[in-house]
Enzyme design. Structure first.
Site, PDB file in Angstrom:
ATOM      1  N   GLY A 170       0.586  -0.436   4.468  1.00 55.43           N
ATOM      2  CA  GLY A 170       0.894  -0.616   3.053  1.00 55.43           C
ATOM      3  C   GLY A 170       1.351   0.662   2.385  1.00 55.43           C
ATOM      4  O   GLY A 170       1.222   1.761   2.934  1.00 55.43           O
ATOM      5  N   ARG A 206       3.846  -3.858   8.904  1.00 56.39           N
ATOM      6  CA  ARG A 206       2.568  -3.994   9.591  1.00 56.39           C
ATOM      7  C   ARG A 206       2.817  -4.579  10.972  1.00 56.39           C
ATOM      8  O   ARG A 206       3.721  -5.377  11.173  1.00 56.39           O
ATOM      9  CB  ARG A 206       1.621  -4.899   8.799  1.00 56.39           C
ATOM     10  CG  ARG A 206       1.268  -4.361   7.417  1.00 56.39           C
ATOM     11  CD  ARG A 206       0.207  -5.218   6.746  1.00 56.39           C
ATOM     12  NE  ARG A 206      -0.075  -4.789   5.389  1.00 56.39           N
ATOM     13  CZ  ARG A 206      -0.921  -3.816   5.075  1.00 56.39           C
ATOM     14  NH1 ARG A 206      -1.554  -3.168   6.042  1.00 56.39           N
ATOM     15  NH2 ARG A 206      -1.142  -3.482   3.819  1.00 56.39           N
ATOM     16  N   GLY A 222      -5.529   1.239  11.330  1.00 59.60           N
ATOM     17  CA  GLY A 222      -4.827   0.568  12.414  1.00 59.60           C
ATOM     18  C   GLY A 222      -3.674   1.393  12.953  1.00 59.60           C
ATOM     19  O   GLY A 222      -3.429   1.434  14.163  1.00 59.60           O
ATOM     20  N   ASP A 247      -7.493   3.271  -0.217  1.00 62.30           N
ATOM     21  CA  ASP A 247      -8.898   2.912  -0.439  1.00 62.30           C
ATOM     22  C   ASP A 247      -9.858   4.057  -0.146  1.00 62.30           C
ATOM     23  O   ASP A 247     -11.063   3.929  -0.409  1.00 62.30           O
ATOM     24  CB  ASP A 247      -9.292   1.725   0.431  1.00 62.30           C
ATOM     25  CG  ASP A 247      -8.570   0.445   0.043  1.00 62.30           C
ATOM     26  OD1 ASP A 247      -8.048   0.392  -1.086  1.00 62.30           O
ATOM     27  OD2 ASP A 247      -8.522  -0.489   0.855  1.00 62.30           O
ATOM     28  N   GLY A 281      -9.468  -2.228  -2.812  1.00 59.73           N
ATOM     29  CA  GLY A 281     -10.722  -1.892  -2.137  1.00 59.73           C
ATOM     30  C   GLY A 281     -11.158  -3.055  -1.271  1.00 59.73           C
ATOM     31  O   GLY A 281     -12.018  -3.837  -1.658  1.00 59.73           O
ATOM     32  N   ARG A 282     -10.517  -3.184  -0.119  1.00 62.14           N
ATOM     33  CA  ARG A 282     -10.778  -4.324   0.765  1.00 62.14           C
ATOM     34  C   ARG A 282     -12.205  -4.288   1.310  1.00 62.14           C
ATOM     35  O   ARG A 282     -12.931  -5.267   1.288  1.00 62.14           O
ATOM     36  CB  ARG A 282      -9.771  -4.322   1.910  1.00 62.14           C
ATOM     37  CG  ARG A 282      -9.895  -5.482   2.875  1.00 62.14           C
ATOM     38  CD  ARG A 282      -8.847  -5.389   3.960  1.00 62.14           C
ATOM     39  NE  ARG A 282      -7.516  -5.527   3.419  1.00 62.14           N
ATOM     40  CZ  ARG A 282      -6.903  -6.691   3.215  1.00 62.14           C
ATOM     41  NH1 ARG A 282      -7.537  -7.815   3.522  1.00 62.14           N
ATOM     42  NH2 ARG A 282      -5.695  -6.745   2.713  1.00 62.14           N
ATOM     43  N   GLU A 293     -11.217  -5.638  -4.856  1.00 60.87           N
ATOM     44  CA  GLU A 293     -10.672  -6.887  -4.315  1.00 60.87           C
ATOM     45  C   GLU A 293     -11.535  -7.489  -3.208  1.00 60.87           C
ATOM     46  O   GLU A 293     -11.522  -8.696  -2.978  1.00 60.87           O
ATOM     47  CB  GLU A 293      -9.262  -6.646  -3.776  1.00 60.87           C
ATOM     48  CG  GLU A 293      -9.199  -5.620  -2.652  1.00 60.87           C
ATOM     49  CD  GLU A 293      -7.796  -5.369  -2.156  1.00 60.87           C
ATOM     50  OE1 GLU A 293      -6.955  -6.278  -2.286  1.00 60.87           O
ATOM     51  OE2 GLU A 293      -7.527  -4.269  -1.624  1.00 60.87           O
ATOM     52  N   TYR A 329      -0.409  -3.607  -7.251  1.00 58.13           N
ATOM     53  CA  TYR A 329       0.850  -3.106  -6.707  1.00 58.13           C
ATOM     54  C   TYR A 329       1.507  -2.078  -7.618  1.00 58.13           C
ATOM     55  O   TYR A 329       2.352  -1.297  -7.158  1.00 58.13           O
ATOM     56  CB  TYR A 329       1.791  -4.278  -6.422  1.00 58.13           C
ATOM     57  CG  TYR A 329       1.226  -5.171  -5.335  1.00 58.13           C
ATOM     58  CD1 TYR A 329       1.266  -4.778  -3.999  1.00 58.13           C
ATOM     59  CD2 TYR A 329       0.605  -6.373  -5.640  1.00 58.13           C
ATOM     60  CE1 TYR A 329       0.720  -5.557  -3.002  1.00 58.13           C
ATOM     61  CE2 TYR A 329       0.057  -7.170  -4.651  1.00 58.13           C
ATOM     62  CZ  TYR A 329       0.117  -6.758  -3.329  1.00 58.13           C
ATOM     63  OH  TYR A 329      -0.443  -7.530  -2.349  1.00 58.13           O
ATOM     64  N   ARG A 386      -0.264   1.342  -6.309  1.00 58.40           N
ATOM     65  CA  ARG A 386       0.110   1.918  -5.020  1.00 58.40           C
ATOM     66  C   ARG A 386       1.598   2.232  -4.904  1.00 58.40           C
ATOM     67  O   ARG A 386       2.015   2.905  -3.960  1.00 58.40           O
ATOM     68  CB  ARG A 386      -0.315   0.986  -3.883  1.00 58.40           C
ATOM     69  CG  ARG A 386       0.512  -0.257  -3.700  1.00 58.40           C
ATOM     70  CD  ARG A 386      -0.009  -1.038  -2.508  1.00 58.40           C
ATOM     71  NE  ARG A 386       0.971  -2.008  -2.021  1.00 58.40           N
ATOM     72  CZ  ARG A 386       0.814  -2.712  -0.903  1.00 58.40           C
ATOM     73  NH1 ARG A 386      -0.265  -2.551  -0.189  1.00 58.40           N
ATOM     74  NH2 ARG A 386       1.740  -3.571  -0.518  1.00 58.40           N
TER      75      ARG A 386
END
Length: 540
Positions: free
Chosen positions: A102, A165, A192, A221, A265-266, A320, A378, A381
């Site tokens: 992202g 991704r 990742g 995050d 903030g996943r 989130e 959005y 970021r």
């Protein structure tokens, strides 16, 4: 020491119990590589700097606060910075840069400073940008990068190289690196992406290639372990203040006004926590690390009612990833879908919470709740990085190129206790950092907001699950009753009414489920057809 760090890192011990968790080096599999004098010796910009080069024995302690009796113990990492000897001739370097995952404020700044650092400090002239993330290595063209081309990109948000991704095919990527003669790979991305960088490094090592893979950690995050913070985080918190301020203005301008702001903030609530502490206008901060519930004593609805009576308005900040288990239980199921990077797709806690609060106030208090929901995800970021992050991105980029030129590889660069160092990639990807709710920072937030601690969460969820299980059992029994209907033998079925078979306890439009003997219920069974409704009512 965890097993995840021992695969690619080198462990050595020093005097006093110090342990160096080192990063791989080209000489680990190419022992006869020649060295060259660092051209920075003759760079007029650095001629006045004393002891500019970092010694091979310089390390950075993982824990800066130690007991006086055990000072010197613990894990250390190799300090970042330029070395006296390097393992690449500048004219032989072919470097490439790729951005994955992202967006994040500061991506363009990192790209710019890698290019300018390689060009002006080391005289490297072949620098390429890989378009579109990992798959760009084998499916898209590259772009030549020069200081002139990247001169103004730090003033823009996003990434000029594009991103994506997934798309990680190790064999194709390394084939492309080998075919193009690339020997320095700079990979900018999150957890990742860094894992992918480590796999690429291992494959290059397996093939015996003189290729350095350097990782620059990126996550808005701030959930990457070991390093002090990730770039773009300061910018995100600063921008989040604009949304919180707007929510506060909206809320205080009307009776029963509530401003609800959803932030990124996943899995970690750092942005929400720091934005709340910085704002001082927030009444309630919800993060993934602290589960919450809605109904009953100590619940969110009770707190909202109290705060609105006291102040006439309130502001809620929610990360989130907060409340996902609760939403799943109230809606009956949680589809565990994920994106191309393997991140679990989240249910929208902001919309769910907004609707629950509105419905509750209308039903229980016969008055509307003037709630304004703001989701600046959005916007945050996609903006350019601020002054603080621009400086930080410069240090990250320069540390990465110094390490690559010195032959270090398979590392992630970042500050540990405010000193930049080289950390084995496997170390920073072993776990995700989360807010420590036993830490003083979270205590400061609770002191600021005076919000509930939701200690009854486990009991609440047990009751909710018991209720859902009984509801499913009732629905299953209804289905069986219908399926086992009487037949006249000619295919014409006679169906009994289900409600004749299944007694229910009702009060108005609410249906109550008896719990264990002596235990008062905080919940009621949701009305059929509306699985999101939970009523704050005690069972008779």
């Amino acid at each position: 020491m965890c097993a995840a760090t021992s695969k690619t890192s080198k462990i050595s011990t020093g005097s006093g119990g110090a342990v160096l968790e080192d990063v791989p080096h080209l000489t680990d599999w190419l022992p006869d590589l020649p060295t060259y004098a660092n051209p920075l010796k003759h760079n007029p910009a650095y001629s006045a700097v004393r002891q500019y080069f970092v010694e091979s024995t310089d390390v950075v302690a993982k824990d800066v606060v130690v007991n006086l009796n055990t000072a010197g113990d613990g894990i250390h990492f190799r300090r970042a910075g330029p070395r006296d000897k390097i393992y690449f001739r500048p004219e032989e370097v072919k470097a490439c840069i790729v951005t994955c995952g992202g967006l994040c404020p500061g991506l363009n700044t990192v790209i710019r400073e890698i290019v300018c650092g390689l060009w002006t400090q080391y005289g490297v002239r072949e620098i390429y940008g890989i378009h579109g993330g990992y798959r760009g290595f084998y499916s898209r063209n590259t772009t030549d990068l020069t200081p002139k081309i990247v001169n103004d990109i730090h003033k823009r948000g996003g990434t000029v190289l594009g991103t994506s991704r997934g798309g990680h095919d190790t064999s194709k990527i390394v084939d492309s690196i080998q075919d193009r003669g690339i020997n320095q790979v700079y990979i900018i991305g999150g957890d990742g992406t860094q894992k992918g960088a480590n796999v690429i490094h291992e494959e290059c090592k397996k093939r015996g290639l003189k290729v350095v893979v350097a990782g620059i950690p990126k996550t808005i995050d701030n959930d990457i372990e070991i390093i002090d913070k990730s770039f773009g985080f300061d910018t995100a918190v600063e921008e989040a203040q604009r949304a919180i301020n707007a929510a506060h203005v909206e809320a205080e301008s009307i009776q029963n006004g509530v401003g609800l702001v959803k932030l990124m903030g996943r899995y970690s609530g750092y942005i929400a926590m720091h934005a709340t502490l910085a704002s001082r206008d927030v009444d309630l901060c919800l993060i993934p690390e602290v589960p919450f519930y809605l109904d009953g004593p100590g619940g969110l609805k009770e707190f909202a009612k109290q705060r609105l009576r006291e102040n006439g308005h309130m502001v809620i900040v929610v990360a989130e990833g907060a409340g996902q288990e609760l939403i799943a239980e109230t809606m009956g199921s949680l589809d565990k879908l994920s994106d191309a990077s393997g991140n679990r797709l989240l249910l929208d806690v902001g919309l769910w919470l907004s609707q629950n609060l509105k419905d509750h106030f209308v039903k229980e208090f016969k008055e509307p709740l003037n709630l304004k929901y703001i989701d600046p995800t959005y916007m945050i970021r996609a903006i350019p990085s601020n002054a603080s992050d621009n400086v930080y991105c410069t240090l990250l980029a320069h540390s990465a190129i110094h390490g690559a030129m010195a032959g270090y590889c398979g590392f992630t660069v970042g500050p540990v206790n405010n000193r930049h160092c080289y950390i084995p990639i496997s170390r920073v990807t072993a776990t995700q950092r989360q807010v420590n709710i036993a830490d003083r920072m979270w205590a400061r937030l609770l002191s600021s907001t005076n919000q509930p601690n939701f200690l009854r969460y486990n009991k609440y969820m047990q009751q909710l699950r018991k209720q859902n299980a009984l509801k499913q059992a009732l629905e299953s029994e209804q289905h069986v009753t219908v399926a086992n209907s009487n037949s006249d033998g000619n295919g014409n079925g006679r169906f009994k009414r289900v409600d004749e078979e299944t007694p229910r306890m009702e009060t108005g439009d609410r249906q109550y489920v008896p719990l264990d003997k002596g235990e008062a219920s905080l919940l009621t069974t949701p009305v059929p057809g509306d699985p999101t409704q939970i009523h704050n009512h005690t069972a008779p």
